[in-house]
Design an enzyme around this catalytic site. Structure first.
Site, PDB file in Angstrom:
ATOM      1  N   LYS A 144      -0.662   7.394 -11.259  1.00  0.00           N
ATOM      2  CA  LYS A 144      -1.771   7.160 -10.330  1.00  0.00           C
ATOM      3  C   LYS A 144      -3.110   7.639 -10.934  1.00  0.00           C
ATOM      4  O   LYS A 144      -3.132   8.099 -12.059  1.00  0.00           O
ATOM      5  CB  LYS A 144      -1.480   7.869  -9.002  1.00  0.00           C
ATOM      6  CG  LYS A 144      -0.257   7.279  -8.276  1.00  0.00           C
ATOM      7  CD  LYS A 144      -0.424   5.803  -7.992  1.00  0.00           C
ATOM      8  CE  LYS A 144       0.640   5.207  -7.085  1.00  0.00           C
ATOM      9  NZ  LYS A 144       2.014   5.421  -7.496  1.00  0.00           N
TER      10      LYS A 144
HETATM   11  C1  PLP Z   1       1.566   1.792  -2.183  1.00  0.00           C
HETATM   12  C2  PLP Z   1       2.394   2.964  -2.581  1.00  0.00           C
HETATM   13  N1  PLP Z   1       2.741   3.863  -1.649  1.00  0.00           N
HETATM   14  C3  PLP Z   1       3.482   4.939  -1.934  1.00  0.00           C
HETATM   15  C4  PLP Z   1       3.937   5.158  -3.221  1.00  0.00           C
HETATM   16  C5  PLP Z   1       4.801   6.335  -3.471  1.00  0.00           C
HETATM   17  O1  PLP Z   1       4.106   7.369  -4.087  1.00  0.00           O
HETATM   18  P1  PLP Z   1       4.930   8.657  -4.553  1.00  0.00           P
HETATM   19  O2  PLP Z   1       5.641   8.282  -5.819  1.00  0.00           O
HETATM   20  O3  PLP Z   1       3.877   9.701  -4.765  1.00  0.00           O
HETATM   21  O4  PLP Z   1       5.868   8.996  -3.481  1.00  0.00           O
HETATM   22  C6  PLP Z   1       3.614   4.265  -4.226  1.00  0.00           C
HETATM   23  C7  PLP Z   1       4.087   4.503  -5.586  1.00  0.00           C
HETATM   24  O5  PLP Z   1       3.858   3.789  -6.522  1.00  0.00           O
HETATM   25  C8  PLP Z   1       2.821   3.136  -3.910  1.00  0.00           C
HETATM   26  O6  PLP Z   1       2.492   2.233  -4.831  1.00  0.00           O
END
Ligand code: PLP
Length: 359
Positions: free
Chosen positions: A171
């Site tokens: 990210k």
């Molecule tokens: C739109 C979206 N929401 C949530 C997530 C999940 O994030 P995390 O890996 O921090 O749980 C992602 C991960 O790529 C994502 O693209």
């Protein structure tokens, strides 16, 4: 990295002072003091959905109206919390959830609206809030792609009841794994602070004889730790520069590729932070374009598949004539991250032109 060594050899690596400091400093950066760190964005979403369900009118069959055009991480927390998902369609030209479709889909058992800011492009929050207020339900923003994006000149994290961020490996910034939720109401932040660690307030000074006396209800193990937070504090120093580079790189690519491919429309009042750059191509040429980009060494992917086709999430797909079907068929994503040089951007633009020409 000396800051990491300092934590690793400090004798304290669990959630402690570094986490408190990162939580405060990240909240200041967002501009929202009701910001709580979590183990991931998925954790932040789970805690937000849980709090939205727990603070709404009890109902036997709660549902959340959600977007299908997203990562599966947006929607699994809804099912885990015991709610059904009701799919709203997206706007065909942005890929973001449509306020009109939310209004048509919502019912008396809806306890939250879930949206994502696709690729870092803010959804039409004013229109969505009008619908949410009409029906008296909170909004959860999955802002995993949208760190540093603005809506009506304010950073994402200041508009809805809950906005969830990701600090996962790829990210805008990373703590390896990590996330945060920025809440509108201090009481939601307070309860989520407890729910993230079993239901207990880890931040309160524990009486070593009495232990913890207050329990907020069965919680989770979704807290952060001081190693991740030490990394987060370092990353925070670069965050403004990172967001600026993402925006500038997207601008360069959009201008180079104008007339070659399409792009999702930027909603009125939105200033995207472009985690990735979505391009829109003819569906029957997408495979050839993707293969050509890969052959030229350019990373590309659809990133996420529309979630409504996943039977495991438990609801009927929206159908082939839906806007999400058309957006999903056209979309492909190319990189626009902070690490790209001007030469890299030129190479990506040239490769995309070549791929489209030959498809
Ligand atoms: C739109 C979206 N929401 C949530 C997530 C999940 O994030 P995390 O890996 O921090 O749980 C992602 C991960 O790529 C994502 O693209």
């Amino acid at each position: 990295m000396s800051v990491l060594e300092e934590v690793l050899f400090s004798g304290y690596i669990a959630q402690g002072p570094k986490s408190d400091e990162f939580e405060k400093r990240f909240g200041e950066w967002v501009g929202n003091p009701n910001t709580v760190l979590t183990s991931s964005c998925t954790g932040a979403l789970a805690l937000s959905v849980r709090q939205a369900l727990d603070s709404g009118e009890p109902t036997e069959k709660p549902n959340v109206v959600s977007t299908p055009m997203t990562c599966i991480a947006t929607n699994t927390p809804i099912r885990e919390a015991g709610a059904a998902i009701k799919w709203a369609d997206v706007e065909e030209d942005t890929g973001n959830i449509s306020a009109a479709s939310i209004d048509e889909t919502i019912d008396e058992d809806t306890r939250a609206i879930m949206l994502v800011h696709w690729s870092g492009m803010p959804a039409d929050l004013d229109a969505i809030h009008r619908v949410a207020q009409k029906h008296g339900v909170p909004v959860v923003e999955d802002s995993a792609h949208a760190l540093g994006a603005l809506y009506k000149s304010k950073k994402i994290g200041n508009h809805s009841e809950y906005a969830c961020f990701s600090f996962q490996a790829i990210k805008h910034i990373t703590t390896i794994e990590g996330g945060a939720v920025a809440c509108k109401k201090p009481e939601d932040a307070e309860r989520i602070t407890k729910l993230r660690w079993f239901g207990l307030n880890r931040k309160e000074q524990r009486d070593s004889i009495k232990g913890f006396e207050e329990y907020a209800g069965a919680g989770y193990k979704m807290n952060t730790n001081d190693v991740s937070s030490a990394i987060g504090l370092e990353q925070l120093k670069y965050l403004d520069g990172i967001v600026t580079r993402h925006k500038e790189n997207a601008k360069t690519l959009k201008s180079e590729l104008d007339g070659t491919v399409g792009f999702p429309r930027v909603a009125d009042g939105a200033d995207p932070s472009y985690w990735i750059l979505t391009i829109l191509v003819e569906p029957d040429k997408k495979r050839a374009i993707s293969d050509s980009l890969s052959a030229q060494g350019i990373d590309n992917s659809v990133s996420h598949t529309r979630n409504d086709i996943y039977k495991g999430l438990g609801n009927e797909a929206l159908g082939d004539d839906s806007a999400v079907a058309r957006f999903d068929a056209r979309k492909l994503n190319i990189p626009c991250g902070w690490w790209l040089t001007q030469d890299d951007l030129q190479r990506i633009a040239n490769a995309t032109k070549e791929a489209v020409k030959n498809a």
